[in-house]
Each structure stands twice: as structure tokens, then as C-alpha cells.
Write a protein that holds these residues in place. Structure first.
Motif, mmCIF file in Angstrom:
data_model
loop_
_atom_site.group_PDB
_atom_site.id
_atom_site.type_symbol
_atom_site.label_atom_id
_atom_site.label_comp_id
_atom_site.label_asym_id
_atom_site.label_seq_id
_atom_site.Cartn_x
_atom_site.Cartn_y
_atom_site.Cartn_z
ATOM 1 N N LEU A 56 31.835 39.258 27.868
ATOM 2 C CA LEU A 56 32.766 39.621 28.835
ATOM 3 C C LEU A 56 32.222 40.471 29.997
ATOM 4 O O LEU A 56 31.466 41.435 29.428
ATOM 5 N N LEU A 57 32.925 40.468 31.106
ATOM 6 C CA LEU A 57 32.607 41.551 32.074
ATOM 7 C C LEU A 57 33.730 42.414 32.062
ATOM 8 O O LEU A 57 34.669 41.931 32.495
ATOM 9 N N ARG A 58 33.336 43.647 32.029
ATOM 10 C CA ARG A 58 34.371 44.670 32.213
ATOM 11 C C ARG A 58 34.602 45.011 33.946
ATOM 12 O O ARG A 58 33.737 45.047 34.568
ATOM 13 N N VAL A 59 35.752 45.110 34.169
ATOM 14 C CA VAL A 59 36.181 45.311 35.489
ATOM 15 C C VAL A 59 37.175 46.458 35.599
ATOM 16 O O VAL A 59 38.045 46.669 34.924
ATOM 17 N N VAL A 60 36.880 47.347 36.594
ATOM 18 C CA VAL A 60 37.518 48.540 36.830
ATOM 19 C C VAL A 60 38.170 48.619 38.378
ATOM 20 O O VAL A 60 37.496 47.754 39.145
ATOM 21 N N ALA A 61 39.140 49.335 38.579
ATOM 22 C CA ALA A 61 39.664 49.461 40.098
ATOM 23 C C ALA A 61 39.347 50.586 40.551
ATOM 24 O O ALA A 61 39.460 51.674 39.925
ATOM 25 N N VAL A 62 38.729 50.773 41.790
ATOM 26 C CA VAL A 62 38.317 51.983 42.376
ATOM 27 C C VAL A 62 39.073 51.871 43.821
ATOM 28 O O VAL A 62 38.362 51.183 44.473
ATOM 29 N N GLU A 63 39.991 52.852 44.100
ATOM 30 C CA GLU A 63 40.547 52.802 45.409
ATOM 31 C C GLU A 63 41.123 51.338 45.724
ATOM 32 O O GLU A 63 40.709 51.015 47.090
ATOM 33 N N GLY A 64 41.731 50.571 45.046
ATOM 34 C CA GLY A 64 42.310 49.520 45.478
ATOM 35 C C GLY A 64 41.232 48.064 45.497
ATOM 36 O O GLY A 64 41.630 47.177 45.929
ATOM 37 N N ALA A 65 39.886 48.242 44.936
ATOM 38 C CA ALA A 65 39.046 47.270 44.792
ATOM 39 C C ALA A 65 38.565 47.221 43.728
ATOM 40 O O ALA A 65 38.357 48.250 42.833
ATOM 41 N N LEU A 66 38.351 45.966 42.839
ATOM 42 C CA LEU A 66 37.942 45.655 41.817
ATOM 43 C C LEU A 66 36.347 45.800 41.784
ATOM 44 O O LEU A 66 35.629 45.402 42.621
ATOM 45 N N ILE A 67 35.762 46.518 40.928
ATOM 46 C CA ILE A 67 34.606 47.010 40.672
ATOM 47 C C ILE A 67 33.961 46.371 39.332
ATOM 48 O O ILE A 67 34.381 46.567 38.302
ATOM 49 N N PRO A 68 32.852 45.434 39.369
ATOM 50 C CA PRO A 68 32.064 45.060 38.174
ATOM 51 C C PRO A 68 31.465 46.131 37.347
ATOM 52 O O PRO A 68 30.680 46.923 37.981
ATOM 53 N N ASP A 69 31.753 46.234 36.208
ATOM 54 C CA ASP A 69 31.138 47.417 35.388
ATOM 55 C C ASP A 69 30.245 46.798 34.263
ATOM 56 O O ASP A 69 30.871 46.427 32.825
#
Length: 89
Positions: free
Chosen positions: A19-32
Motif C-alpha cells: 500500500l501507499l501511505r498518504v498524508v494531508a499537508v495544507e489541504g492537499a494529499l501528498i504520497p508518502d
């Protein structure tokens, strides 16, 4: 034994490496991809189908405890450029 996570798109349980981890930074999703960014994360299969399903179901908003729907364009670009990972079925 590798940790198991649930995809927020299709709700299937898979090993963390699939799986791909996804985080939210300032209202945008960033792939981690390295799973090292700080903050709350959600997990999704690195496929366009699962990402689209998660956005449609507002799963990222719930999983990341956001007030508004996030911008998922960076995640969509990431999964469209990454080679497909083999899935265990």
C-alpha cells in the motif's frame, strides 16, 4: 510478520508494503512512499481505481480527520507514473 493495513479505497487488508501511505499537508494529499512524513496517514493501493474510489467515498477526509475534501491531484499523478506493484490475491 509484516504489519497489515486497510486500503481506504477498496477496504481490502494488505501488507503495509503493498500500500501507499498518504498524508494531508495544507489541504492537499501528498504520497508518502517512504512512510516517513509526520502526521496522520491513510493507506491506499497505488492504483487509480482505489484512489478514485477513496476520493468518491470521501474516505481520505474521514481517515485523515479533515474538515474539507482534500486535493488528490498529487496522489493521482504519483500512481499514474509508478509501475504497477504486484498484488497478492
Amino acid at each position: 510478520m509484516e504489519p497489515v493495513r486497510t486500503c481506504v479505497g477498496c477496504r481490502r487488508r494488505e501488507p503495509r508494503s503493498a500500500l501507499l501511505r498518504v498524508v494531508a499537508v495544507e489541504g492537499a494529499l501528498i504520497p508518502d512512499a517512504a512512510a516517513r512524513l509526520p502526521g496522520r496517514g491513510s493507506w491506499v493501493h497505488p492504483t487509480s481505481a482505489c484512489v478514485d474510489q477513496a476520493v468518491q467515498r470521501r474516505a481520505f477526509t474521514r481517515a485523515l480527520r479533515l474538515n474539507a475534501g482534500p486535493d488528490a491531484s498529487a496522489v493521482r499523478v504519483f500512481v499514474s507514473t509508478e509501475p504497477a506493484a504486484p498484488t497478492a490475491e
